[in-house]
Each structure stands twice: as C-alpha cells, then as structure tokens.
Design an enzyme around this catalytic site. Structure first.
Site, PDB file in Angstrom:
ATOM      1  N   SER A  46      -5.770  -3.224   0.166  1.00  0.00           N
ATOM      2  CA  SER A  46      -5.236  -4.193  -0.803  1.00  0.00           C
ATOM      3  C   SER A  46      -3.710  -4.231  -0.813  1.00  0.00           C
ATOM      4  O   SER A  46      -3.119  -5.101  -1.464  1.00  0.00           O
ATOM      5  CB  SER A  46      -5.720  -3.854  -2.219  1.00  0.00           C
ATOM      6  OG  SER A  46      -7.114  -3.781  -2.273  1.00  0.00           O
ATOM      7  N   ILE A  48      -1.523  -2.313  -2.277  1.00  0.00           N
ATOM      8  CA  ILE A  48      -0.887  -2.081  -3.586  1.00  0.00           C
ATOM      9  C   ILE A  48      -0.260  -0.689  -3.620  1.00  0.00           C
ATOM     10  O   ILE A  48      -0.895   0.293  -3.209  1.00  0.00           O
ATOM     11  CB  ILE A  48      -1.922  -2.193  -4.726  1.00  0.00           C
ATOM     12  CG1 ILE A  48      -2.503  -3.605  -4.739  1.00  0.00           C
ATOM     13  CG2 ILE A  48      -1.280  -1.877  -6.078  1.00  0.00           C
ATOM     14  CD1 ILE A  48      -3.703  -3.749  -5.633  1.00  0.00           C
ATOM     15  N   HIS A  50       0.263   1.725  -6.077  1.00  0.00           N
ATOM     16  CA  HIS A  50      -0.276   1.848  -7.429  1.00  0.00           C
ATOM     17  C   HIS A  50       0.726   2.489  -8.390  1.00  0.00           C
ATOM     18  O   HIS A  50       1.557   3.302  -7.996  1.00  0.00           O
ATOM     19  CB  HIS A  50      -1.573   2.656  -7.403  1.00  0.00           C
ATOM     20  CG  HIS A  50      -2.711   1.892  -6.808  1.00  0.00           C
ATOM     21  ND1 HIS A  50      -3.277   0.805  -7.430  1.00  0.00           N
ATOM     22  CD2 HIS A  50      -3.382   2.041  -5.633  1.00  0.00           C
ATOM     23  CE1 HIS A  50      -4.255   0.318  -6.669  1.00  0.00           C
ATOM     24  NE2 HIS A  50      -4.333   1.049  -5.579  1.00  0.00           N
ATOM     25  N   VAL A 173      -9.201  12.254  20.407  1.00  0.00           N
ATOM     26  CA  VAL A 173      -9.357  13.705  20.555  1.00  0.00           C
ATOM     27  C   VAL A 173     -10.846  13.989  20.680  1.00  0.00           C
ATOM     28  O   VAL A 173     -11.636  13.598  19.814  1.00  0.00           O
ATOM     29  CB  VAL A 173      -8.730  14.442  19.352  1.00  0.00           C
ATOM     30  CG1 VAL A 173      -9.097  15.916  19.374  1.00  0.00           C
ATOM     31  CG2 VAL A 173      -7.220  14.258  19.375  1.00  0.00           C
ATOM     32  N   ARG A 311     -13.093   2.930   2.990  1.00  0.00           N
ATOM     33  CA  ARG A 311     -12.389   4.064   2.385  1.00  0.00           C
ATOM     34  C   ARG A 311     -13.065   5.353   2.868  1.00  0.00           C
ATOM     35  O   ARG A 311     -14.297   5.419   2.911  1.00  0.00           O
ATOM     36  CB  ARG A 311     -12.471   4.003   0.863  1.00  0.00           C
ATOM     37  CG  ARG A 311     -11.973   2.687   0.254  1.00  0.00           C
ATOM     38  CD  ARG A 311     -12.389   2.642  -1.202  1.00  0.00           C
ATOM     39  NE  ARG A 311     -12.034   1.418  -1.896  1.00  0.00           N
ATOM     40  CZ  ARG A 311     -12.789   0.317  -1.919  1.00  0.00           C
ATOM     41  NH1 ARG A 311     -13.928   0.272  -1.257  1.00  0.00           N
ATOM     42  NH2 ARG A 311     -12.403  -0.743  -2.611  1.00  0.00           N
ATOM     43  N   CYS A 400       3.665 -20.260  16.419  1.00  0.00           N
ATOM     44  CA  CYS A 400       2.724 -20.447  15.299  1.00  0.00           C
ATOM     45  C   CYS A 400       3.316 -21.476  14.341  1.00  0.00           C
ATOM     46  O   CYS A 400       4.391 -21.253  13.780  1.00  0.00           O
ATOM     47  CB  CYS A 400       2.492 -19.111  14.590  1.00  0.00           C
ATOM     48  SG  CYS A 400       1.597 -19.238  13.044  1.00  0.00           S
ATOM     49  N   CYS A 402       1.821 -22.775  11.510  1.00  0.00           N
ATOM     50  CA  CYS A 402       1.575 -22.545  10.066  1.00  0.00           C
ATOM     51  C   CYS A 402       2.651 -21.631   9.471  1.00  0.00           C
ATOM     52  O   CYS A 402       3.118 -21.840   8.359  1.00  0.00           O
ATOM     53  CB  CYS A 402       0.223 -21.890   9.846  1.00  0.00           C
ATOM     54  SG  CYS A 402      -1.174 -22.812  10.447  1.00  0.00           S
ATOM     55  N   CYS A 435      -4.399 -22.229   9.614  1.00  0.00           N
ATOM     56  CA  CYS A 435      -5.336 -22.521  10.719  1.00  0.00           C
ATOM     57  C   CYS A 435      -5.870 -21.250  11.353  1.00  0.00           C
ATOM     58  O   CYS A 435      -6.698 -21.318  12.260  1.00  0.00           O
ATOM     59  CB  CYS A 435      -4.704 -23.462  11.745  1.00  0.00           C
ATOM     60  SG  CYS A 435      -3.833 -22.663  13.100  1.00  0.00           S
TER      61      CYS A 435
HETATM   62  C1  LIG Z   1     -10.597  -2.013   0.976  1.00  0.00           C
HETATM   63  C2  LIG Z   1      -9.546  -0.963   0.751  1.00  0.00           C
HETATM   64  C3  LIG Z   1      -8.524  -1.199  -0.158  1.00  0.00           C
HETATM   65  C4  LIG Z   1      -7.557  -0.222  -0.382  1.00  0.00           C
HETATM   66  N1  LIG Z   1      -6.502  -0.519  -1.192  1.00  0.00           N
HETATM   67  C5  LIG Z   1      -5.522   0.391  -1.367  1.00  0.00           C
HETATM   68  C6  LIG Z   1      -4.394   0.075  -2.145  1.00  0.00           C
HETATM   69  O1  LIG Z   1      -4.239  -1.042  -2.609  1.00  0.00           O
HETATM   70  N2  LIG Z   1      -3.463   1.040  -2.354  1.00  0.00           N
HETATM   71  C7  LIG Z   1      -3.599   2.303  -1.850  1.00  0.00           C
HETATM   72  O2  LIG Z   1      -2.754   3.134  -2.124  1.00  0.00           O
HETATM   73  N3  LIG Z   1      -4.631   2.616  -1.037  1.00  0.00           N
HETATM   74  C8  LIG Z   1      -5.583   1.683  -0.772  1.00  0.00           C
HETATM   75  N4  LIG Z   1      -6.625   1.956   0.052  1.00  0.00           N
HETATM   76  C9  LIG Z   1      -6.672   3.272   0.710  1.00  0.00           C
HETATM   77  C10 LIG Z   1      -5.759   3.324   1.933  1.00  0.00           C
HETATM   78  O3  LIG Z   1      -5.974   2.206   2.770  1.00  0.00           O
HETATM   79  C11 LIG Z   1      -6.070   4.609   2.690  1.00  0.00           C
HETATM   80  O4  LIG Z   1      -5.955   5.690   1.797  1.00  0.00           O
HETATM   81  C12 LIG Z   1      -5.119   4.858   3.845  1.00  0.00           C
HETATM   82  O5  LIG Z   1      -4.988   3.729   4.668  1.00  0.00           O
HETATM   83  C13 LIG Z   1      -5.643   6.043   4.643  1.00  0.00           C
HETATM   84  O6  LIG Z   1      -4.844   6.217   5.773  1.00  0.00           O
HETATM   85  P1  LIG Z   1      -5.304   7.197   6.921  1.00  0.00           P
HETATM   86  O7  LIG Z   1      -4.157   7.307   7.841  1.00  0.00           O
HETATM   87  O8  LIG Z   1      -5.850   8.450   6.319  1.00  0.00           O
HETATM   88  O9  LIG Z   1      -6.572   6.490   7.573  1.00  0.00           O
HETATM   89  P2  LIG Z   1      -6.668   5.416   8.752  1.00  0.00           P
HETATM   90  O10 LIG Z   1      -5.714   4.304   8.572  1.00  0.00           O
HETATM   91  O11 LIG Z   1      -8.108   5.041   8.862  1.00  0.00           O
HETATM   92  O12 LIG Z   1      -6.201   6.226  10.027  1.00  0.00           O
HETATM   93  C14 LIG Z   1      -6.976   7.215  10.640  1.00  0.00           C
HETATM   94  C15 LIG Z   1      -6.768   7.059  12.120  1.00  0.00           C
HETATM   95  O13 LIG Z   1      -7.385   8.133  12.811  1.00  0.00           O
HETATM   96  C16 LIG Z   1      -7.828   7.637  14.051  1.00  0.00           C
HETATM   97  N5  LIG Z   1      -8.816   8.551  14.602  1.00  0.00           N
HETATM   98  C17 LIG Z   1     -10.057   8.813  14.149  1.00  0.00           C
HETATM   99  N6  LIG Z   1     -10.662   9.723  14.926  1.00  0.00           N
HETATM  100  C18 LIG Z   1      -9.789  10.043  15.909  1.00  0.00           C
HETATM  101  C19 LIG Z   1      -9.837  10.926  17.021  1.00  0.00           C
HETATM  102  N7  LIG Z   1     -10.917  11.662  17.304  1.00  0.00           N
HETATM  103  N8  LIG Z   1      -8.749  10.992  17.837  1.00  0.00           N
HETATM  104  C20 LIG Z   1      -7.646  10.246  17.592  1.00  0.00           C
HETATM  105  N9  LIG Z   1      -7.559   9.399  16.548  1.00  0.00           N
HETATM  106  C21 LIG Z   1      -8.610   9.299  15.702  1.00  0.00           C
HETATM  107  C22 LIG Z   1      -8.391   6.268  13.705  1.00  0.00           C
HETATM  108  O14 LIG Z   1      -8.491   5.437  14.832  1.00  0.00           O
HETATM  109  C23 LIG Z   1      -7.388   5.777  12.670  1.00  0.00           C
HETATM  110  O15 LIG Z   1      -6.386   4.970  13.222  1.00  0.00           O
HETATM  111  C24 LIG Z   1      -7.617   1.018   0.301  1.00  0.00           C
HETATM  112  C25 LIG Z   1      -8.629   1.229   1.239  1.00  0.00           C
HETATM  113  C26 LIG Z   1      -9.576   0.255   1.481  1.00  0.00           C
HETATM  114  C27 LIG Z   1     -10.626   0.482   2.523  1.00  0.00           C
END
Ligand SMILES: Cc1cc2nc3c(=O)[nH]c(=O)nc-3n(C[C@H](O)[C@H](O)[C@H](O)COP(=O)(O)OP(=O)(O)OC[C@H]3O[C@@H](n4cnc5c(N)ncnc54)[C@H](O)[C@@H]3O)c2cc1C
Length: 477
Positions: A46, A48, A50, A173, A311, A400, A402, A435
């Site tokens: 989203s 945001i 927070h 990995v 999530r 682009c 738009c 578009c």
């Molecule tokens: C619908 C939705 C709305 C949300 N809204 C908000 C919001 O408004 N505000 C907020 O604060 N948070 C929000 N969140 C939460 C936020 O998006 C996440 O907490 C955050 O993006 C997590 O980041 P991350 O790096 O842990 O995960 P990810 O972005 O998923 O990164 C993990 C990475 O690890 C990689 N990976 C996995 N396995 C391996 C492997 N074996 N080897 C190498 N790489 C690997 C994946 O490819 C991925 O790129 C929301 C989440 C969702 C789903």
C-alpha cells in the site's frame, strides 16, 4: 568470494540493511533470487509509512514502526524517491466505533507520538468533504505518509552498490553450510564464504532458515489485493483514510498515492500458495464495497490496474529479528506490515546485532549518501522540456503518452539497474497510466533490447518466463 556479511533477499529489508552496512568498512554481498531487487512484497504493497499508533508498543513491530517512521525524511532527502507526509484519518462510522479511536490515540501517545487528535464529524467533513456523511468522528495522525515503495527499494540498492555492495540478482540461495568461523552460501552458479548471513528472504525466510538448520518459525502468507483508480479521482481525498481496524488487518483503505492517483485496498486473506499474486472478482467486490462505505464517490468502474501482494506473517504475528542457535546466522523474518515503514529502523537494529555478535564497525570516510536525481520530464516546465529535448534528442522522443515519459528516462532507468519492463515501469512510470502500457510496451521493449544488447524476444515483464513476444515458430499451422 569471501565477504563479512551476506544478505539473502533484495526486498526493502535486505536493501535497507545493505545500504546501512555500506557505511562501514565491510565487504557486503546481497543475493536476490529475482532478476531485479524489490520484486517481492516490497513492490506490491500500500506504500504507507504508518503513523505508529496502529501497533501495540509491546511488540517488536510496534517499536520498529514508529522508529522507522521518523527515518524516512532523511532517507528521502538522500535518495530522492517519492515520499510525502500526507497525514491520516481513521474514521468511525458509528458511535460504537468511537472508543476504538480513543484506544488508538492512547496507544500512539504511549509511544510518544505527537500531534494525534480526535476530530468531530464537522471538522472531519470540512477537511475531507468527499468522505461519507455517515462519519461520526476521526483520529487524525499527521506523521503518516505515502511513499513509492519500489523507488525506495531501487534507491536503497543503487546507493548501496555505489558504496561497494556486491549485488547479485538472479541468484537464489540453494544451500547453506556452517563453517568454523562463518558460512558457505551456495547459489546454482557460485559459492561464497561469509562471516555472517542475514536471512531477509521474505516469504521464503522459513525455508532459508531450514537450509541453515535453524528453523524456529513458519511463514504463513496473507494475500492483499489492491486496486488503482484513474487520475479522474485525483484529489478525492488528501489524507490516507482508514476504517476502524479489525484483529487481522488495519482494514481496507483509501490511499492518495505519492503520484496523485488513488489506490484502494488491501484485502487480507491467508493462503497456502506463496506464488499466488492473482486478483479476484471476490477481492475486488470486497474492496469496493468497503471503500464505498468510506468515500461513496469511488466506483469500481474507475479501476485502471490491480495487483496482489503477499504478507510474510510469522507464527505469533510479530517480526522475528535476531541471532539464532548457529553463530553468524541472523533472521530478519516475518516482516509483514508495517515492514516497509519499519525498514530503516530494522536496518539500524540489524547493524547493532552484528556489532553485538562481534563484527567491528568502522565508518568509511568516503560513504556517499546521495544519488544523482533522475530527469522527470513530465514535471519540468515547458521551457525546460524544450531546452532538454533540443540538447539531447532522447528526451525529444516520447515513449509513454499517458505519463509523458521520454526515451531518455528509459535509457537512464536501464543504466541504473532496470532489466525488465517492470523495472522500467516502476522507475519511470512508463506503463502506469490510463492505457496501462497499450502504447508504450513495444517502445520500452525496443529500448531494453537495444540498451541490453538482447533480442527483442528476450525482453520479459519481470524476469523468468514472463516473455511478452516469442520467435515465430514456422512449424505452427
Ligand atoms: C498488500 C500489502 C500491503 C502492504 N502495505 C504496507 C504498507 O502500507 N506499509 C508498510 O509499512 N508495510 C506494508 N506491507 C508490508 C511490506 O510490504 C513488507 O513488510 C515489506 O515489503 C517486506 O520486505 P522484505 O524485504 O522482507 O520482503 P520482500 O520484498 O518479499 O523481499 C524478500 C526477497 O527475498 C527474495 N528471496 C526469497 N528467497 C530467496 C532465496 N532463496 N535466495 C535469494 N533471494 C530470495 C525474494 O525474491 C524477495 O525479493 C504490505 C504488504 C502487502 C503484501
């Protein structure tokens, strides 16, 4: 290759940690499975930042949310991604919901969050006239903001690389073995030894912990569908609008994105499928029914794009951050919402953990905190656009229509790391307009093929098998 710290996962968490560590005299590598960073939950959320009052103060995520919130202004000033503090209104639609606002206010005040106010119906509607007249009261939170999450992630990674991060994309990995003083990390094409491993693998963090033999938690994906609305509705609301929260979610929101479009969502449904990023008719119905309760002017007919993110919810629902039973392996897992908000604070916390675990931290003299600002043609004055187009022909060619994105911006995005159509789209906005790429997809593909010296048929939407066109197969009838 040998490094001091190896990070698994290039989402906003891995990238924020990487960038924080490149402030010090360390050899740091980041392995990301996908072809570009930020293609997991960090691109599909989203957006945001927070305000801090939605989470309990006695949870790790509750503490890191508010700490992270306060670090975004400095980060934005250095890296130049889209971020603004819009403020937020959590609205009560019945007298029964009003005590929830009081509870959120007390929760925020207990954390020392300033500026929270309960507004009555008149003040709420005078400030946000497109909200439902059924509103009874609202909690105003000035510290809430909106960010372009993909830009933040790209900026963190780019800054880290400029400060000597060894970034390896397309590198899943697949094996981890404990050594006497560190770890051997395997991908299909390489082996790296490292003193410390940071597990920031999002949805797959439990599986990565399994590879290391230190799994103490499971990840339970929770899907969220989001719907983007046409620019016609720009300005419908100025602040992020929340309903009163439920036990599993902060609710379905109306979000004025940094770029001006309105986004509505997300849903919150558990799923077993870690790859399910589909949107559904039921999800759309749920989202629009919910937001029409908040702002009746919103219609599903205004939807121009939709997406879903997952999530990574760990058992118990809190973040799982810290050392494990095996020396040198540190989990940064279960980073569900508000993980984006908390990301800069998580990066600081992980750096402190590494220090406590015996990693010497000596600041570099030559850390470069800022990034060169990319050209954003659409926001230049007409005179500046004409001058730039006359000076550099690539800015005279529109890719682009738009979003008024030029070839020069696409070339720049590729030079800064874009390898796919989505990489270009999320860096330049080409394809994000009304578009939805109908006009610019082929143009972006041409530029990608030319700049990356790959065949047109090798260009993908987001890596892997997401090709857009195929070679003609003469054998087909
Ligand atoms: C619908 C939705 C709305 C949300 N809204 C908000 C919001 O408004 N505000 C907020 O604060 N948070 C929000 N969140 C939460 C936020 O998006 C996440 O907490 C955050 O993006 C997590 O980041 P991350 O790096 O842990 O995960 P990810 O972005 O998923 O990164 C993990 C990475 O690890 C990689 N990976 C996995 N396995 C391996 C492997 N074996 N080897 C190498 N790489 C690997 C994946 O490819 C991925 O790129 C929301 C989440 C969702 C789903």
């Amino acid at each position: 290759m040998h490094v001091d710290v190896l990070i698994i996962g290039g989402g906003v968490i891995g990238c924020a940690i990487a960038r924080q560590l490149t402030r010090y005299r360390l050899r740091v590598a980041l392995l990301e499975r996908e072809v570009e960073v930020g293609f997991g939950a960090s691109k599909a959320n989203s957006g945001i930042i927070h305000g801090g009052h939605h989470t309990a103060a006695d949870t790790l995520k509750g503490r890191l949310e508010w700490a992270g919130n306060q670090l975004w202004d400095a980060l934005c000033a250095e890296l130049g991604f889209g971020f603004k503090r819009t403020g937020e209104l959590t609205v009560a639609l019945s007298p029964e919901e009003a005590p929830t606002l009081e509870q959120l206010l007390r929760n925020g005040e207990a954390k020392g969050i300033a500026g929270l106010e309960i507004w009555d119906r008149e003040r709420t509607l005078a400030t946000e006239p497109n909200l439902t007249p059924n509103v009874v009261a609202a909690l105003y939170a000035p510290a809430t903001g909106v960010v372009n999450p993909y830009e933040a992630c790209f900026g963190l990674a780019e800054s880290a690389v400029r400060n000597s991060l060894h970034l390896m994309t397309g590198s899943p990995v697949v094996g981890l073995a404990a050594l006497e003083d560190g770890w051997l990390v395997r991908t299909p094409d390489s082996e790296i030894t490292t003193r410390f491993v940071i597990n920031a693998a999002g949805l797959y963090a439990d599986r990565v912990a399994d590879l290391a033999g230190v799994r103490t938690f499971s990840i339970h994906p929770r899907k969220g569908e989001e719907y983007l609305l046409d620019k016609r509705l720009r300005g419908l609301v100025q602040r992020v609008i929340f309903p009163c929260p439920t036990p599993v979610s902060k609710g379905i929101l109306v979000i004025p994105t940094f770029d001006g479009t309105i986004m509505v969502g997300p849903t919150a449904h558990s799923t077993e499928d870690r790859a399910d990023r589909t949107t559904t008719a039921a999800g759309g119905d749920e989202v629009f029914a919910a937001v029409q309760q908040l702002a009746p002017g919103i219609s599903a007919r205004d939807c121009i794009a939709e997406f879903a993110g997952l999530r990574a919810v760990a058992d118990g629902g809190d973040f799982v951050i810290g050392p494990t039973a095996k020396r040198g392996f540190i989990n940064v897992a279960g980073i569900q919402s508000p993980g984006l908000t908390a990301a800069p604070a998580i990066a600081v916390m992980v750096t402190e953990i590494l220090h406590d675990e015996g990693l010497p931290l000596i600041l570099k003299d030559d850390f470069a905190p800022t990034l060169p600002k990319p050209v954003h043609f659409a926001s230049l004055s007409t005179a500046a656009q004409i001058a730039l187009a006359a000076k550099e022909r690539r800015y005279s060619r529109l890719v682009c229509r738009c979003e008024t994105v030029t070839e020069g911006e696409v070339v720049d995005a590729i030079a800064r790391g874009a390898r796919t159509l989505d990489g270009v789209k999320f860096r330049t906005r080409a394809g994000m307009g009304r578009c939805q790429g109908g006009f610019c997809t082929a143009r972006c593909m041409e530029v990608l093929a030319r700049e990356l010296s790959i065949p047109f048929t090798a260009v993908t939407k987001h890596g892997g098998a997401s090709w857009i066109v195929r070679e003609r197969n003469e054998e087909l009838p």
